[in-house]
Design a protein around this motif. Structure first.
Motif, PDB file in Angstrom:
ATOM      1  N   PRO A  56       1.583   0.716  -7.353  1.00 42.31           N
ATOM      2  CA  PRO A  56       1.876   1.829  -8.253  1.00 42.31           C
ATOM      3  C   PRO A  56       2.940   1.448  -9.292  1.00 42.31           C
ATOM      4  O   PRO A  56       3.728   0.514  -9.073  1.00 42.31           O
ATOM      5  CB  PRO A  56       2.423   2.903  -7.309  1.00 42.31           C
ATOM      6  CG  PRO A  56       3.042   2.126  -6.191  1.00 42.31           C
ATOM      7  CD  PRO A  56       2.162   0.903  -6.020  1.00 42.31           C
ATOM      8  N   ALA A  57       2.963   2.173 -10.386  1.00 45.37           N
ATOM      9  CA  ALA A  57       3.997   1.970 -11.412  1.00 45.37           C
ATOM     10  C   ALA A  57       5.373   2.108 -10.779  1.00 45.37           C
ATOM     11  O   ALA A  57       5.580   2.935  -9.893  1.00 45.37           O
ATOM     12  CB  ALA A  57       3.826   2.974 -12.546  1.00 45.37           C
ATOM     13  N   GLY A  58       6.282   1.265 -11.228  1.00 49.48           N
ATOM     14  CA  GLY A  58       7.639   1.262 -10.699  1.00 49.48           C
ATOM     15  C   GLY A  58       7.853   0.244  -9.605  1.00 49.48           C
ATOM     16  O   GLY A  58       8.990  -0.013  -9.204  1.00 49.48           O
ATOM     17  N   LEU A 110       8.667   4.241  -2.953  1.00 54.67           N
ATOM     18  CA  LEU A 110       8.646   3.055  -2.100  1.00 54.67           C
ATOM     19  C   LEU A 110       7.489   3.096  -1.103  1.00 54.67           C
ATOM     20  O   LEU A 110       6.877   2.070  -0.820  1.00 54.67           O
ATOM     21  CB  LEU A 110       9.983   2.905  -1.363  1.00 54.67           C
ATOM     22  CG  LEU A 110      10.089   1.710  -0.423  1.00 54.67           C
ATOM     23  CD1 LEU A 110       9.869   0.400  -1.167  1.00 54.67           C
ATOM     24  CD2 LEU A 110      11.438   1.713   0.287  1.00 54.67           C
ATOM     25  N   GLU A 111       7.166   4.270  -0.615  1.00 54.06           N
ATOM     26  CA  GLU A 111       6.084   4.396   0.363  1.00 54.06           C
ATOM     27  C   GLU A 111       4.755   3.868  -0.204  1.00 54.06           C
ATOM     28  O   GLU A 111       4.030   3.139   0.469  1.00 54.06           O
ATOM     29  CB  GLU A 111       5.944   5.864   0.791  1.00 54.06           C
ATOM     30  CG  GLU A 111       4.991   6.069   1.945  1.00 54.06           C
ATOM     31  CD  GLU A 111       4.987   7.525   2.408  1.00 54.06           C
ATOM     32  OE1 GLU A 111       3.894   8.125   2.405  1.00 54.06           O
ATOM     33  OE2 GLU A 111       6.066   8.036   2.771  1.00 54.06           O
ATOM     34  N   ALA A 112       4.442   4.206  -1.447  1.00 48.17           N
ATOM     35  CA  ALA A 112       3.190   3.734  -2.066  1.00 48.17           C
ATOM     36  C   ALA A 112       3.244   2.236  -2.334  1.00 48.17           C
ATOM     37  O   ALA A 112       2.243   1.536  -2.170  1.00 48.17           O
ATOM     38  CB  ALA A 112       2.919   4.497  -3.355  1.00 48.17           C
ATOM     39  N   THR A 113       4.417   1.738  -2.745  1.00 49.37           N
ATOM     40  CA  THR A 113       4.564   0.296  -2.958  1.00 49.37           C
ATOM     41  C   THR A 113       4.391  -0.447  -1.644  1.00 49.37           C
ATOM     42  O   THR A 113       3.701  -1.467  -1.577  1.00 49.37           O
ATOM     43  CB  THR A 113       5.937  -0.023  -3.591  1.00 49.37           C
ATOM     44  OG1 THR A 113       5.995   0.590  -4.877  1.00 49.37           O
ATOM     45  CG2 THR A 113       6.148  -1.522  -3.745  1.00 49.37           C
ATOM     46  N   LEU A 124      11.112   1.522  -8.646  1.00 48.41           N
ATOM     47  CA  LEU A 124      12.054   2.127  -9.585  1.00 48.41           C
ATOM     48  C   LEU A 124      11.792   3.614  -9.818  1.00 48.41           C
ATOM     49  O   LEU A 124      12.662   4.329 -10.295  1.00 48.41           O
ATOM     50  CB  LEU A 124      12.024   1.384 -10.925  1.00 48.41           C
ATOM     51  CG  LEU A 124      12.418  -0.087 -10.866  1.00 48.41           C
ATOM     52  CD1 LEU A 124      12.255  -0.736 -12.233  1.00 48.41           C
ATOM     53  CD2 LEU A 124      13.841  -0.254 -10.343  1.00 48.41           C
ATOM     54  N   ASN A 125      10.587   4.067  -9.478  1.00 47.84           N
ATOM     55  CA  ASN A 125      10.245   5.486  -9.630  1.00 47.84           C
ATOM     56  C   ASN A 125      10.475   6.267  -8.340  1.00 47.84           C
ATOM     57  O   ASN A 125      10.133   7.441  -8.250  1.00 47.84           O
ATOM     58  CB  ASN A 125       8.783   5.648 -10.069  1.00 47.84           C
ATOM     59  CG  ASN A 125       8.540   5.153 -11.469  1.00 47.84           C
ATOM     60  OD1 ASN A 125       9.458   5.097 -12.281  1.00 47.84           O
ATOM     61  ND2 ASN A 125       7.307   4.787 -11.771  1.00 47.84           N
ATOM     62  N   GLY A 126      11.006   5.610  -7.309  1.00 43.09           N
ATOM     63  CA  GLY A 126      11.281   6.286  -6.050  1.00 43.09           C
ATOM     64  C   GLY A 126      10.101   6.379  -5.104  1.00 43.09           C
ATOM     65  O   GLY A 126      10.179   7.030  -4.066  1.00 43.09           O
TER      66      GLY A 126
END
Length: 178
Positions: free
Chosen positions: A58-60, A42-45, A38-40
């Motif tokens: 990560p948050a989001g 996506l790469e870290a998620t 949701l925080n944009g």
């Protein structure tokens, strides 16, 4: 004293609405579940989801196995008891998503199970994400059942065609999906 107040401020939860949850096939698939951020970020998620030895999301981060259940990661400290994950039970239709229940510790899924009780069993390196081998209890759905439920997400503009076996499985599952 005023200088110290930012150090003691409570972390702010994300502002999440039903419109944040959309068609599964528009999300990024990872080993049978779907992710977004949701925080944009996506790469870290995706890096956390694909980390072979586990990672903290990560948050989001949004994690979803089936259309009606979602986990969202909030900023660190929002809910230490849930590793900052909030659980959602959704009602989905071709009109979109509606949040039926949401929360950190007391959300129950449509089968009556408490989300946190299951996800808390995941070994720490998996950040409460349940998959085979992560320490969680198995869910009462087979892989084939999960795939057919994912394929018929009513929020998707184009649904994937079902085989005859999948149609029969869906007919068997319909009482549980309503």
């Amino acid at each position: 004293m005023a200088l110290l107040s930012p150090l003691h401020a409570q972390p702010t939860a994300l502002d999440i609405e039903a419109t944040d949850f959309d068609c599964l096939s528009e999300m990024t698939p990872v080993r049978g579940f779907f992710i977004d951020n949701l925080n944009g970020d996506l790469e870290a998620t995706q890096a956390a989801a694909e980390a072979p030895k586990g990672a903290t999301y990560p948050a989001g981060s949004v994690v979803q196995l089936v259309p009606t259940e979602v986990m969202v990661k909030h900023p660190k400290g929002v809910s230490p008891a849930t590793n900052d994950w909030e659980f959602f039970e959704l009602k989905v239709s071709d009109a979109g998503s509606e949040i039926v229940t949401r929360g950190f510790e007391d959300v129950k899924n449509r089968f009556g199970g408490n989300c946190l009780e299951c996800h808390a069993k995941a070994e720490p390196q998996w950040d409460m994400i349940c998959e085979t081998g992560h320490g969680c209890d198995p869910i009462p759905l087979t892989g084939a059942m999960i795939k057919v439920v994912q394929k018929v997400d009513p929020r998707c503009e184009q649904t994937q065609p079902l085989s005859e076996a999948e149609r029969q499985l869906l007919d068997h599952l319909k009482p549980f999906l309503q």
